[in-house]
Motif scaffolding. Structure first.
Motif, short mmCIF file in Angstrom:
data_model
loop_
_atom_site.label_atom_id
_atom_site.label_comp_id
_atom_site.label_asym_id
_atom_site.label_seq_id
_atom_site.Cartn_x
_atom_site.Cartn_y
_atom_site.Cartn_z
N LEU A 26 90.89 44.63 62.49
CA LEU A 26 91.36 44.58 61.10
C LEU A 26 90.20 44.55 60.12
N THR A 27 89.19 43.73 60.40
CA THR A 27 88.03 43.70 59.50
C THR A 27 87.26 45.01 59.55
N GLY A 28 87.24 45.66 60.71
CA GLY A 28 86.61 46.97 60.79
C GLY A 28 87.33 48.00 59.95
N ALA A 29 88.67 47.94 59.96
CA ALA A 29 89.44 48.87 59.13
C ALA A 29 89.18 48.62 57.65
N ILE A 30 89.08 47.35 57.26
CA ILE A 30 88.78 47.03 55.86
C ILE A 30 87.38 47.52 55.49
N ASN A 31 86.42 47.29 56.38
CA ASN A 31 85.04 47.69 56.10
C ASN A 31 84.88 49.20 55.97
N ALA A 32 85.79 49.95 56.59
CA ALA A 32 85.71 51.41 56.50
C ALA A 32 85.84 51.89 55.06
N PHE A 33 86.48 51.08 54.23
CA PHE A 33 86.67 51.46 52.83
C PHE A 33 85.68 50.73 51.92
N ALA A 34 84.60 50.22 52.51
CA ALA A 34 83.64 49.43 51.74
C ALA A 34 83.02 50.22 50.60
N ASP A 35 82.53 51.42 50.90
CA ASP A 35 81.84 52.20 49.86
C ASP A 35 82.76 52.55 48.70
N PRO A 36 83.95 53.12 48.94
CA PRO A 36 84.82 53.44 47.79
C PRO A 36 85.23 52.20 47.00
N LEU A 37 85.54 51.10 47.70
CA LEU A 37 85.96 49.89 47.00
C LEU A 37 84.83 49.31 46.17
N THR A 38 83.63 49.28 46.75
CA THR A 38 82.49 48.72 46.04
C THR A 38 82.11 49.58 44.85
#
Length: 303
Positions: A127-139
């Motif tokens: 689950l945290t890996g799935a969240i981290n996958a969107f790190a760049d767009p979210l940041t």
């Protein structure tokens, strides 16, 4: 400019321009207590390669999104594994490994046992890996949107020349008054990616293990040293910032990393045995497995 919370280390990033590309920047280490330069940041080619491979497999955002999709599929596989495991194991004590029968059955029991033991951890990592996958767009959305809104009044004003930059100490004092009880994590200078053309962007972090990865930016007018605005991160970005250290085991130092390493080895074993069981399945094996699950569910219903 970034501050270490565990040592007197200070890192300073320099470049030909505030908005220079990352490869044109130089990272320097300094001792905050003496001001002495400790030289450029040491590199570790092997670890940098492995981190990049794990983060995005080198294609950048497409690679991150692909890994995020794989993480979501892992969550689906774990949930479906529990659905299959639960009715079947109602006929046997927890953790049973039937050693007296064939090798395939023993491997199946080992696969099930290690899988259910490490289930919670694997779900957290997936689950945290799935969240981290969107790190760049979210940041980037937070940085380009929230910080821009915090400096709306300066939108049409020319960027402040470096000669007009005011005291960083004064800016830090103004920011600390607005955000008491937190520690500075890094300072973005005017014109950089993390600030505006007129502000020192001072990012603060919490003082507890759970909150030390949550950042609160304070924008201070670089010319006057007066606070412009300070805002907490949106909830989705807070989840992102907290998921990264949880994914990599950064909350508890070396002991937690060793536990993470052991659980990683267990997960590799579960994946490997699952693949081997699938590749070496015999004709009718799936049907027999379904019948075992049905009989387990029936036994549970009749008890």
């Amino acid at each position: 400019m970034a501050f270490s919370q565990d040592s007197p280390l200070l890192t300073v990033t320099t470049g030909p321009a505030p908005d220079a590309a990352g490869e044109d920047m130089t990272l320097l280490f300094l001792d905050r207590t003496t001001g002495a330069s400790l030289g450029p940041a040491p590199g570790n080619a092997v670890m940098e390669f492995l981190l990049q491979l794990h983060t995005d497999m080198f294609p950048g955002l497409p690679g991150m999104l692909f890994l995020g999709a794989m993480a979501i599929l892992l969550v689906v596989a774990l949930i479906s594994g529990v659905v299959l495991y639960a009715p079947f194991m109602r006929k046997l004590p927890f953790g049973t490994v039937r050693k007296g029968r064939n090798k395939r059955l023993r491997r199946l029991d080992q696969h099930n046992f290690l899988g259910i033991v490490a289930l919670a951890w694997m779900l957290v990592i997936a689950l945290t890996g799935a969240i981290n996958a969107f790190a760049d767009p979210l940041t980037e959305n937070w940085r380009d949107g929230e910080i821009a809104r915090m400096t709306d009044a300066y939108a049409r004003t020319p960027a402040l020349p470096p000669a007009d930059y005011g005291s960083i100490d004064q800016a830090m004092s103004a920011a600390q008054q607005a955000i008491p009880g937190q520690s500075p994590q890094f300072i973005g200078f005017p014109g950089g990616a993390w600030s505006s053309g007129h502000h020192y962007a001072i990012f603060f972090q919490g003082d507890r293990p759970v909150t030390q990865h949550l950042l609160t930016p304070a924008l201070v007018d670089a010319a006057t040293g007066e606070l412009t605005d300070a805002r907490t991160m949106p909830v989705i970005n807070q989840a992102l910032m907290m998921s990264k250290p949880l994914h990599f085991g950064d909350y508890g130092g070396l002991p937690l990393k060793l536990i993470w390493a052991a659980l990683t080895l267990a997960t590799i074993w579960v994946l490997w045995t699952g693949i081997m069981l699938w590749l070496r399945r015999k004709p009718g094996e799936v049907e027999r497995r379904i019948e075992e699950i049905r009989s387990g569910a029936a036994a549970r219903a009749s008890s």
